[in-house]
Design a protein around this motif. Structure first.
Motif, short mmCIF file in Angstrom:
data_model
loop_
_atom_site.label_atom_id
_atom_site.label_comp_id
_atom_site.label_asym_id
_atom_site.label_seq_id
_atom_site.Cartn_x
_atom_site.Cartn_y
_atom_site.Cartn_z
N UNK A 130 0.86 -0.98 -0.06
CA UNK A 130 0.10 0.05 0.03
C UNK A 130 0.80 1.09 0.00
N UNK A 131 0.21 2.27 -0.65
CA UNK A 131 0.96 3.53 -0.73
C UNK A 131 1.17 4.29 0.55
N UNK A 132 0.15 4.17 1.25
CA UNK A 132 -0.24 4.87 2.60
C UNK A 132 -0.79 4.03 3.87
N UNK A 133 0.07 3.61 4.39
CA UNK A 133 -0.18 2.23 5.54
C UNK A 133 -1.01 3.05 6.59
N UNK A 150 -6.43 -1.39 8.74
CA UNK A 150 -5.09 -0.71 8.59
C UNK A 150 -4.11 -1.61 8.16
N UNK A 151 -3.18 -1.66 7.35
CA UNK A 151 -2.18 -2.60 7.03
C UNK A 151 -0.97 -2.21 5.80
N UNK A 152 0.21 -2.90 6.12
CA UNK A 152 1.21 -2.36 4.88
C UNK A 152 0.89 -3.06 3.59
N UNK A 153 0.62 -4.55 3.88
CA UNK A 153 0.18 -5.48 2.44
C UNK A 153 -1.09 -5.65 2.66
N UNK A 154 -1.71 -5.89 1.41
CA UNK A 154 -2.97 -6.09 1.07
C UNK A 154 -2.83 -7.27 -0.11
N UNK A 155 -3.38 -8.43 0.48
CA UNK A 155 -3.43 -9.52 -0.67
C UNK A 155 -4.62 -10.23 -0.83
N UNK A 156 -4.72 -11.30 -1.38
CA UNK A 156 -5.90 -12.35 -1.61
C UNK A 156 -5.64 -13.34 -2.53
N UNK A 157 -6.63 -14.37 -1.90
CA UNK A 157 -6.73 -15.54 -2.80
C UNK A 157 -7.88 -15.27 -3.58
N UNK A 193 -3.37 5.03 6.41
CA UNK A 193 -4.75 5.20 6.12
C UNK A 193 -5.54 3.74 6.18
N UNK A 194 -7.06 3.70 6.19
CA UNK A 194 -7.45 2.35 6.07
C UNK A 194 -7.52 2.05 4.69
N UNK A 195 -7.63 0.73 4.56
CA UNK A 195 -8.14 0.25 3.16
C UNK A 195 -9.09 0.53 2.37
N UNK A 196 -9.15 1.10 1.16
CA UNK A 196 -10.09 1.61 0.40
C UNK A 196 -10.72 0.68 -0.67
N UNK A 197 -11.61 0.83 -1.27
CA UNK A 197 -12.48 -0.07 -2.43
C UNK A 197 -11.27 0.14 -3.42
N UNK A 198 -10.73 1.24 -3.86
CA UNK A 198 -10.08 1.28 -5.06
C UNK A 198 -8.86 0.31 -4.89
N UNK A 199 -8.31 0.11 -3.52
CA UNK A 199 -7.17 -0.80 -3.56
C UNK A 199 -7.42 -2.31 -3.74
N UNK A 200 -8.85 -2.59 -3.28
CA UNK A 200 -9.19 -3.88 -3.71
C UNK A 200 -9.45 -4.23 -5.13
N UNK A 201 -9.96 -3.09 -5.58
CA UNK A 201 -10.17 -3.35 -7.10
C UNK A 201 -8.80 -3.54 -7.92
N UNK A 202 -7.60 -2.59 -7.44
CA UNK A 202 -6.28 -2.64 -8.13
C UNK A 202 -5.84 -3.98 -7.79
N UNK A 203 -6.00 -4.58 -6.53
CA UNK A 203 -5.48 -6.10 -6.24
C UNK A 203 -6.32 -6.72 -7.36
#
Length: 474
Positions: free
Chosen positions: A97-100, A151-158, A102-112
């Motif tokens: 994430x660019x800014x750890x 909150x988190x530094x990395x966002x991943x998913x299966x 701040x909280x995870x946003x919908x746009x970051x899930x879309x990017x993932x």
């Protein structure tokens, strides 16, 4: 979600069925009407449309009848996808994430999700049609629910991705979109718009499953004419799919060979005896089959018919159980198995599946679960689960954790301006962007029949792509 009238079109090997639905004033999906015709011979084989021109004419005729009956104009349709070549694989990806702070946003899930599709490599010649989240991973911690707000530094998913051969899929879309539906007293014709296509058992899941079923673990098993299709859910995520090339027509063919009768007579025999529990069939009951071309009538012992049907149902149940074991979720499906498709109307099927699956919870799907008012009482029949689910998917989310664009493979608006993300999305209008398509790999011939099917399943065991970032899993 799509508004107005949505029409689901179930193209099967035994019937082509269309259902119209609309969202009512209380937020429920109201079924307006249904039209169906038997599938003509040579139109569909093993779940795949093989004669597009004549199938398009059949759909055109059916939709015009539906338009008249329901007094509606038809513009938006959703079509099922079936066939032995539909594939599903799990895939994993991560982003920093660019800014750890701040909280995870919908746009970051879309990017993932966009990254997932870019890095996933389906079988050569296949196109990705669905991308389903299984669970998210925030700083190595598994998050089965929506991670937005964490909150988190990395966002991943299966994620679980479903693909199908590109050429027949594209041809089917173009054929259906070429159909013109009459509006305004037959004076004008407009081409159909396909909202999306949906793998058959996933449509069934929309009609017969609750969110609790998916969380506890459940297998949806559609036993159609040519194929038996399976989708397994656990912890709210899609975990496994499979297509078995044996179903209701296998029973019909057995009866044809056993009693030397015509396929039409065998089909009627199956429907009659399939509706009678085996313990209600008398030892001396006789069924008379009319003779053909001057030949005398045939008398068949009813109990022998029941035995043949039971043995084939056992065989199908055994293959379904083999798939559940192959998936790794044997013993984890608390909600058991939900049967859909026309063959699930056979009276003995629940008892047979219960025995073969060693006492798993077995039920026949009732499509009343997720709909409001309906103009037709027969819509609750499990053979209509697919077409009802197609309509529901036009109004309800398949997975509330991600935007609908993620599942269908469209590029979310928030991601359009980011680099060249569209390169990872195989849509009907996408191009190769200068990349040379890889030739398909040769596969060992495994032969036909049941033994060929088992050999093929065994040879493919363990080939699950979990991506390049396995060190992040717990």
């Amino acid at each position: 979600m799509s508004k107005g009238v949505i029409v689901g079109i179930d193209i099967g090997s035994t019937k082509i069925c269309a259902v119209a639905g609309i969202m009512d004033e209380v937020g429920k999906v109201k079924i307006l009407d249904i039209v169906e015709e038997p599938t003509q011979r040579g139109r569909v084989s093993n779940g795949t449309v093989v004669n597009l021109e004549f199938t398009a004419k059949d759909i055109d005729r059916i939709l015009n009848v539906l338009s008249d009956k329901a007094e509606i104009n038809i513009h938006n349709v959703i079509v099922n996808i079936s066939g032995e070549n539909v594939e599903g694989k799990a895939h994993q990806s991560f982003l920093t994430r660019d800014d750890s702070r701040s909280t995870i946003r919908k746009e970051e899930i879309e990017r993932l999700a966009v990254d997932i599709r870019k890095s996933f490599r389906p079988t050569a010649g296949n196109i990705i049609i669905h991308t389903f989240p299984q669970e998210f991973i925030v700083d190595r911690a598994h998050v089965p629910d929506n991670p937005i707000g964490r909150f988190g530094i990395t966002l991943g998913g299966n994620f679980f991705l479903i693909s199908t051969p590109n050429d027949p899929h594209l041809a089917l879309r173009r054929t259906i979109e070429s159909v013109g539906v009459k509006v305004q007293n037959n004076h004008r014709f407009v081409p159909l718009k396909i909202v999306h296509t949906l793998f058959t058992p996933l449509a069934d899941a929309m009609a017969v499953l609750s969110e609790i079923d998916k969380k506890l673990g459940v297998a949806v098993v559609n036993i159609g004419g040519d194929t038996t299709e399976i989708a397994i859910f656990q912890e709210s995520g899609l975990r496994h799919i499979s297509v078995i090339p044996f179903a209701g027509k296998s029973i019909t063919n057995d009866l044809v060979k056993a009693f030397q009768i015509l396929p039409d007579h065998a089909e009627k025999l199956k429907l009659i005896m399939g509706a009678i529990p085996p313990d209600e069939v008398g030892k001396n009951d006789i069924i008379k089959i009319p003779g053909v071309e001057g030949l005398p009538d045939k008398e068949i012992v009813a109990q022998n018919v029941s035995i043949i049907i039971e043995e084939r149902v056992k065989e199908i149940a055994s293959m379904v159980m083999a798939e559940i074991m192959h998936s790794g979720y044997d013993g984890q499906l608390i909600s058991g198995v939900v049967l859909t498709g026309g063959t699930s109307n056979i009276a003995m099927i629940k008892e047979v599946f219960t025995k073969v699956t060693n006492g798993m919870n077995i039920r026949v799907g009732n499509t009343i679960r997720n709909i409001g008012q309906t103009a037709v009482a027969k819509i609750a029949d499990p053979k209509y689960a697919t077409v009802v689910g197609l309509v529901l998917s036009g109004f309800m989310p398949l997975d509330e954790r991600v935007p609908e664009e993620v599942i269908w493979g469209d590029i979310p608006e928030s991601q359009v301006s980011i680099g060249s993300y569209n390169n990872g999305f195989d849509t009907p209008n996408s191009k190769l962007n200068g990349k040379k398509e890889e030739p398909p790999q040769e596969e060992e011939q495994s032969g036909g029949g049941i033994f060929g099917w088992f050999k093929k399943k065994v040879s493919s065991a363990g080939k699950i792509d979990m991506g390049d970032d396995k060190n992040y899993t717990n």
